[in-house]
Design an enzyme around this catalytic site. Sequence first.
Site, PDB file in Angstrom:
ATOM      1  N   GLU B  55       0.807  -1.114  -0.049  1.00  0.00           N
ATOM      2  CA  GLU B  55       0.058   0.121   0.088  1.00  0.00           C
ATOM      3  C   GLU B  55       0.901   1.297  -0.095  1.00  0.00           C
ATOM      4  O   GLU B  55       0.680   2.222  -0.695  1.00  0.00           O
ATOM      5  CB  GLU B  55      -0.955  -0.149   1.333  1.00  0.00           C
ATOM      6  CG  GLU B  55      -1.893  -1.177   1.412  1.00  0.00           C
ATOM      7  CD  GLU B  55      -1.214  -2.443   2.213  1.00  0.00           C
ATOM      8  OE1 GLU B  55      -0.076  -2.443   2.064  1.00  0.00           O
ATOM      9  OE2 GLU B  55      -1.955  -2.834   2.716  1.00  0.00           O
ATOM     10  N   CYS B 114      -0.612   0.317   7.816  1.00  0.00           N
ATOM     11  CA  CYS B 114      -1.259   0.913   6.515  1.00  0.00           C
ATOM     12  C   CYS B 114      -2.680   1.451   6.980  1.00  0.00           C
ATOM     13  O   CYS B 114      -3.076   2.244   6.099  1.00  0.00           O
ATOM     14  CB  CYS B 114      -1.163   0.025   5.735  1.00  0.00           C
ATOM     15  SG  CYS B 114       0.698  -0.561   5.049  1.00  0.00           S
ATOM     16  N   ARG B 205      17.082 -18.868  -1.881  1.00  0.00           N
ATOM     17  CA  ARG B 205      17.958 -19.402  -1.140  1.00  0.00           C
ATOM     18  C   ARG B 205      18.119 -18.509   0.072  1.00  0.00           C
ATOM     19  O   ARG B 205      18.291 -18.956   1.167  1.00  0.00           O
ATOM     20  CB  ARG B 205      19.025 -19.731  -1.575  1.00  0.00           C
ATOM     21  CG  ARG B 205      19.140 -21.077  -2.647  1.00  0.00           C
ATOM     22  CD  ARG B 205      20.447 -21.370  -3.054  1.00  0.00           C
ATOM     23  NE  ARG B 205      20.586 -22.432  -4.001  1.00  0.00           N
ATOM     24  CZ  ARG B 205      21.546 -22.547  -4.988  1.00  0.00           C
ATOM     25  NH1 ARG B 205      22.718 -21.757  -5.033  1.00  0.00           N
ATOM     26  NH2 ARG B 205      21.383 -23.633  -6.016  1.00  0.00           N
TER      27      ARG B 205
END
Lengths: 335, 335
Positions: B55, B114, B205
């Site tokens: 966002e 947010c 990884r």
Amino acid sequence: MVNSQEYFINLALEKAWAYQGLTYPNPPVGAVITDNQNNFISYGVHKKAGTPHAEVNAIKQAFYNITKDEEILKLESSNEIHDYLHAKHKGIFEDKNIYVTLEPCNHFGKTPPCSQLIAKLGFNRIVIGALDTNRKASGGFEYLKKNGLHVEVLDQYTCKELLEPFSTWQKEPFVFFKLAMSNNGVIDGGVITCKKSHELVHKLRDRCDLLVIGGNTVRIDRPILDARLCDGKAPDILIYSKSKEFDKDIPLFNMPNRKVFIAANFDKVKEYKFVMIEGGEGMLKATKSLTKHYLIFRSPNFKEGNSPQFSHKLKELYSSIVGEDRLTWFKQLDG
Amino acid sequence: MVNSQEYFINLALEKAWAYQGLTYPNPPVGAVITDNQNNFISYGVHKKAGTPHAEVNAIKQAFYNITKDEEILKLESSNEIHDYLHAKHKGIFEDKNIYVTLEPCNHFGKTPPCSQLIAKLGFNRIVIGALDTNRKASGGFEYLKKNGLHVEVLDQYTCKELLEPFSTWQKEPFVFFKLAMSNNGVIDGGVITCKKSHELVHKLRDRCDLLVIGGNTVRIDRPILDARLCDGKAPDILIYSKSKEFDKDIPLFNMPNRKVFIAANFDKVKEYKFVMIEGGEGMLKATKSLTKHYLIFRSPNFKEGNSPQFSHKLKELYSSIVGEDRLTWFKQLDG
């Protein structure tokens, strides 16, 4: 970023690729219409020879999206759509942009010229992906410019790639290899791909004029190789085989309006324009020098069996979902 | 049709999928901002834990696209971006819509919530793909509603599918199999995929906490299995092998801050949360019951060699180009 020229020409390209091969002998074309701030309004594609061009389909849909006039959605022929738009457009396209992957046509063929329709509607900006270099329909760019419209030609490589099959079959056979594989490359042991993939293969069989197949496949599978899933025509067949001995009860030999050739070479291909090869390892190897494009239908499933022992450098041109499978067009990079 | 709710939530989804796995331990999230007529303005994704949420990235880009204020582009941390927006937004988001694949977070974690930023900026409409059902960050929906905003929850299946890895590693190990193949399914005989694919594998990884690999691969390839292409950490390793005999000069044994386990079973997996398996036919078979997700990097080239003899019903979740290759996430359909 969306709302950009690049985005909309690529959207038009992507929509056009979905009909690659199906428009034969016409080129695949995509068109997108936006407002003058480049907000998306509609897209259109050319789906089949004799049906409306991409520009007409895009304009038809834009007219509906703007006016909500449902009458236009009932019109199927280009002539009717052109006439309706001429009568009813009221200048609503004067502040709109149109993006089209190929130069709009400029001649009366099966449909009236798109260049005249676009000029009449008076678009704000016309963006052309690639010029039409090799056919009688070209001249749309000049016509639009002469009529005072703001026209741009991008001369974009990817728009020319979309046209390669079309450019090829204008002068020589366009040959592509259609292959169905499991996720892990297995091509044998029964049905691999889904019904939607089979339907699309039948449409390609309906459009192509020659289907090339290996003798062993014919002997083992005893196929009919028709286009029944789309009520289409059964294409002529070239069976690639050293021996001419076949059981003539195999269904493919008994289709009306079909020629069947049996040969140990591919000379027959030269007499055709749009040629599809179906087969496995043997045919991949035998036709390697003949084939520039590969169309692969790939199932998401892993399967035990054999994958073709074949080596070739390819480049992906377009990919999309077909039912459960993924369809991808590739082009050779070798030699 | 574009300009629709479905289009924008799917655009957000697609953007989020490109970071699947890379956001661990956070969920992958995508967000799109449009104006009140649903014309596209910007998108944002969450790329890595500790960096701004989707966002915030979408709002930052939208702020720049609307105001052309380049100052905001220099801000990297969530706190700085929040503060800048609080000071400078001048109500420009009050007629904008935001589409986000997951309920906006509602707690102070590594970044400020947010939900508070969205409420403060006063969006016209907030469309949420899926609620956050299982973590302390949930509650954004309620917070936004309580603050009088127009919030909709789509509860969309595909948004939940995006979250499956995240939902899994919240409670048990999330295990996926990474496989590199040629176009025709060949997995042996040297390097198969391109540099960009290798870089992405190294990022995975770096993020995963355990890498599972077969004993034979270790003996033959003598790998290091680190994340040097992204300067990342070398994950712990489980070598699946009946014999515990290995040449300890094989580079993977000599990385700092790495544990290496050797076992003839997968019990160790239970102690980890985000587990990547690398290998071929043997490992595919051995880990079939352990693995729900498969990540396949596929080269466009045909290659001679062996494809894995393995049978499994899968479903495609997401696919995109990575360099010359195609990356696809699949999910098992069996059992």
